[in-house]
Design an enzyme around this catalytic site. Structure first.
Site, short mmCIF file in Angstrom:
data_model
loop_
_atom_site.label_atom_id
_atom_site.label_comp_id
_atom_site.label_asym_id
_atom_site.label_seq_id
_atom_site.Cartn_x
_atom_site.Cartn_y
_atom_site.Cartn_z
N LYS A 52 0.85 -1.04 -0.01
CA LYS A 52 -0.03 -0.18 0.08
C LYS A 52 0.98 1.36 0.02
CE LYS A 52 -3.69 -2.44 2.22
NZ LYS A 52 -4.21 -2.92 3.73
N GLN A 96 -3.84 -1.94 10.16
CA GLN A 96 -4.03 -3.06 9.61
C GLN A 96 -4.32 -4.15 10.56
OE1 GLN A 96 -2.87 -3.85 6.33
NE2 GLN A 96 -3.57 -5.94 6.75
N ASP A 119 -11.07 2.25 5.02
CA ASP A 119 -11.26 0.92 5.03
C ASP A 119 -12.71 0.52 5.00
OD1 ASP A 119 -9.10 -1.08 4.54
OD2 ASP A 119 -8.78 -1.18 6.77
#
Length: 291
Positions: A52, A96, A119
């Site tokens: 990412k 994450q 997200d």
């Protein structure tokens, strides 16, 4: 059979975002900025986050990676998130997963400000998605929509069968494919571990989204001719013929299913690259919403 190549579709999205970012900089504005938090040193998480950050650099986005120790307290992590919430230079925040067991995923997800929830997991984002109002869509389902759009897959009036009901992929996909929009307007069946007549369901599917995390679960006898197959799964399977000692398998038995399908995503190189594309699109949209 058309290969629904996520690498190609994601590259097209990245090039578009690169041009838009360049235009912003030429006008004297800053680039969109994604902040990622990585707790501990989980190997898979390290790989995902590195990918990412690398992609942000490729398209001109700013990025911040906060590495935190495995034993950080829940309060300590929440304080880090609050700092990013209050930073006007940060447009999107990604924590994450998975997190260490002593930290609540729900508390962490809810701590991210909804305007920076790229997200798409915050309860406000989920509520807006269900209501059909503009919001951040979870990155993998968003990536799948972008993939279907890129390859102009017809969805209106189709019967979509989603295998898996996780809040990350299965449930959001069932909602998004049934919405009054494109891609969408499907009649949707969602199947899971308690579905007793699963093969009967999948044989009806014009579009099948396999997202259960079980290698090569969907076989050729479970799919009708001409179906579109989206394989979300990725599992390491021992393979002595490979230098690494393992092979990556999807939830679909590709060699059996591909010949019967009209379109199918490969593993790897299908949904994976599109997840990052979805995340970057959400970050760009978070930036634009503040202009």
């Amino acid at each position: 059979m058309q290969l629904l190549d996520g690498k190609l579709a994601a590259q097209a999205i990245k090039e578009d975002l690169k041009e838009k970012t360049s235009a912003l900089l030429q006008k004297g504005k800053r680039a969109p900025h994604l902040a990622a938090i990585l707790v501990g040193n989980n190997g898979a998480s390290e790989t995902y986050v590195a990918s990412k950050v690398k992609t942000c650099a490729e398209i001109g986005f700013g990025s911040t990676l906060k590495r935190l120790p495995e034993d950080i307290s829940e309060e300590g992590l929440l304080a880090e998130i609050e700092e990013l919430n209050n930073n006007p230079e940060v447009d999107g925040i990604l924590v994450q997963l998975p997190l260490p067991k002593h930290i609540s995923d729900e508390k962490v997800i809810s701590a991210i400000h909804p305007s920076k929830d790229v997200d798409g997991f915050h309860p406000v984002s989920v509520g807006n998605m269900v209501a059909g109002t503009p919001t951040f869509i979870p990155a993998t389902p968003y990536g799948i929509l972008l993939l279907l759009e890129h390859y102009k897959v017809e969805t209106k009036g189709k019967h979509a069968v989603v295998i898996g009901r996780s809040h990350i992929v299965g449930t959001p996909m069932s909602i998004l494919l049934s919405r009054k929009a494109y891609p969408g307007n499907c009649t949707v069946t969602i199947c899971h571990s308690a579905t007793t007549n699963l093969k009967e369901m999948t044989l009806q599917g014009d579009i099948i989204v396999a997202a259960l995390g079980q290698a090569e679960f969907l076989t050729g006898d479970m799919v009708k001719e001409g179906a579109v197959i989206v394989d979300v799964g990725i599992t390491r399977v021992n393979d002595a013929t490979k230098k690494s000692g393992f092979a990556l398998k999807g939830d679909v038995k590709f060699d059996e299913v591909a010949p019967k399908s009209s379109g199918i995503t490969p593993v790897p190189g299908g949904v994976g690259p599109m997840t990052i594309a979805g995340l970057l699109m959400n970050t760009y949209n978070a930036y634009v919403s503040k202009l």
